[in-house]
Design a protein around this motif. Sequence first.
Motif, mmCIF file in Angstrom:
data_model
loop_
_atom_site.group_PDB
_atom_site.id
_atom_site.type_symbol
_atom_site.label_atom_id
_atom_site.label_comp_id
_atom_site.label_asym_id
_atom_site.label_seq_id
_atom_site.Cartn_x
_atom_site.Cartn_y
_atom_site.Cartn_z
ATOM 1 N N UNK A 15 83.963 185.703 68.454
ATOM 2 C CA UNK A 15 82.844 186.793 68.424
ATOM 3 C C UNK A 15 81.597 185.928 68.865
ATOM 4 N N UNK A 16 81.291 184.838 68.097
ATOM 5 C CA UNK A 16 79.989 184.055 68.047
ATOM 6 C C UNK A 16 80.014 183.554 69.493
ATOM 7 N N UNK A 17 81.182 182.987 70.144
ATOM 8 C CA UNK A 17 81.308 182.351 71.417
ATOM 9 C C UNK A 17 80.948 183.636 72.651
ATOM 10 N N UNK A 18 81.655 184.522 72.149
ATOM 11 C CA UNK A 18 81.429 185.523 73.275
ATOM 12 C C UNK A 18 80.420 186.393 73.433
ATOM 13 N N UNK A 19 79.741 186.639 72.384
ATOM 14 C CA UNK A 19 78.389 187.462 72.299
ATOM 15 C C UNK A 19 77.085 186.642 71.899
ATOM 16 N N UNK A 20 77.284 185.613 71.646
ATOM 17 C CA UNK A 20 76.166 184.649 71.410
ATOM 18 C C UNK A 20 75.240 185.113 70.148
ATOM 19 N N UNK A 21 76.085 185.683 69.252
ATOM 20 C CA UNK A 21 75.475 186.155 68.005
ATOM 21 C C UNK A 21 76.438 186.913 67.200
ATOM 22 N N UNK A 22 76.085 187.048 65.930
ATOM 23 C CA UNK A 22 76.934 187.675 65.027
ATOM 24 C C UNK A 22 76.257 188.969 64.343
ATOM 25 N N UNK A 23 76.771 189.759 63.503
ATOM 26 C CA UNK A 23 76.367 190.785 63.087
ATOM 27 C C UNK A 23 75.794 190.294 61.625
ATOM 28 N N UNK A 24 74.802 190.761 60.855
ATOM 29 C CA UNK A 24 74.267 190.092 59.514
ATOM 30 C C UNK A 24 75.360 189.847 58.561
ATOM 31 N N UNK A 25 76.421 190.993 58.621
ATOM 32 C CA UNK A 25 77.482 190.891 57.670
ATOM 33 C C UNK A 25 78.328 189.841 57.919
ATOM 34 N N UNK A 26 78.566 189.521 59.175
ATOM 35 C CA UNK A 26 79.489 188.263 59.613
ATOM 36 C C UNK A 26 78.824 186.850 59.045
ATOM 37 N N UNK A 27 77.590 187.014 59.519
ATOM 38 C CA UNK A 27 76.568 185.608 58.905
ATOM 39 C C UNK A 27 77.078 185.488 57.554
ATOM 40 N N UNK A 28 76.732 186.615 56.710
ATOM 41 C CA UNK A 28 76.824 186.625 55.258
ATOM 42 C C UNK A 28 78.251 186.141 54.841
ATOM 43 N N UNK A 29 79.172 186.568 55.360
ATOM 44 C CA UNK A 29 80.511 186.288 54.952
ATOM 45 C C UNK A 29 80.877 184.395 55.435
ATOM 46 N N UNK A 30 80.190 184.260 56.362
ATOM 47 C CA UNK A 30 80.636 183.010 56.728
ATOM 48 C C UNK A 30 79.734 182.071 55.821
ATOM 49 N N UNK A 31 78.626 182.581 55.629
ATOM 50 C CA UNK A 31 77.866 181.812 54.657
ATOM 51 C C UNK A 31 78.160 181.444 53.279
ATOM 52 N N UNK A 32 78.898 182.869 52.602
ATOM 53 C CA UNK A 32 79.653 182.824 51.471
ATOM 54 C C UNK A 32 80.761 181.827 51.405
ATOM 55 N N UNK A 33 81.444 181.703 52.551
ATOM 56 C CA UNK A 33 82.573 180.818 52.685
ATOM 57 C C UNK A 33 82.265 179.244 52.447
ATOM 58 N N UNK A 34 80.975 179.347 53.361
ATOM 59 C CA UNK A 34 80.612 177.927 53.187
ATOM 60 C C UNK A 34 81.107 177.128 54.559
ATOM 61 N N UNK A 35 80.682 175.841 54.842
ATOM 62 C CA UNK A 35 81.090 175.137 55.988
ATOM 63 C C UNK A 35 82.393 174.231 55.698
ATOM 64 N N UNK A 36 83.301 174.967 55.181
ATOM 65 C CA UNK A 36 84.603 174.333 54.848
ATOM 66 C C UNK A 36 85.885 175.161 55.041
ATOM 67 N N UNK A 37 86.944 174.769 54.576
ATOM 68 C CA UNK A 37 88.168 175.573 54.927
ATOM 69 C C UNK A 37 88.364 176.443 56.015
ATOM 70 N N UNK A 38 88.672 177.691 55.885
ATOM 71 C CA UNK A 38 88.733 178.771 56.899
ATOM 72 C C UNK A 38 87.618 178.893 57.925
#
Length: 155
Positions: free
Chosen positions: A75-98
Amino acid sequence: MAAEWDWETGEGLLRIDDPADWDAAYERGERPLGTAVIGLAFHCTLAEVSPRILKAMRLPDSGQRGFAFTAAGHAARLNGELTPELYAALRAEGHRGFAETAVDDTLTFVPFRDLPPWFKWRKVASAVENKLDVWRLHITYAAEDIGKALRRRRP
């Protein structure tokens, strides 16, 4: 087109283009929902696919959860952006794992000025880490070259 989706084997789910089909499968408890949400990321708007990616990120099957993070990266690749909820979910997971690849895709394909603060920090931190790795490798290779030269000089 729901008739062509094979929820048993997952065959053809990367072509899914109707969020209603995904929603119905979610309600039935189908297994390959993570795979299908990747298809939605390819064929639907960000607004349509974002809530489904978020649901798929909470699936009990870890493999399918991983596919949900892959869908976020697409979604980030295709749209050049994400929704605030997706940013929050990725941030919560961190820069590791999935989330590692999805965060990297976000940092690569979303313009820096459009990134939320944590992602901006992560982009700068990644650049510093990469530069330190380059310097470390240069020092390691130089030390190896010096060691080889000294070994050749020994009688």
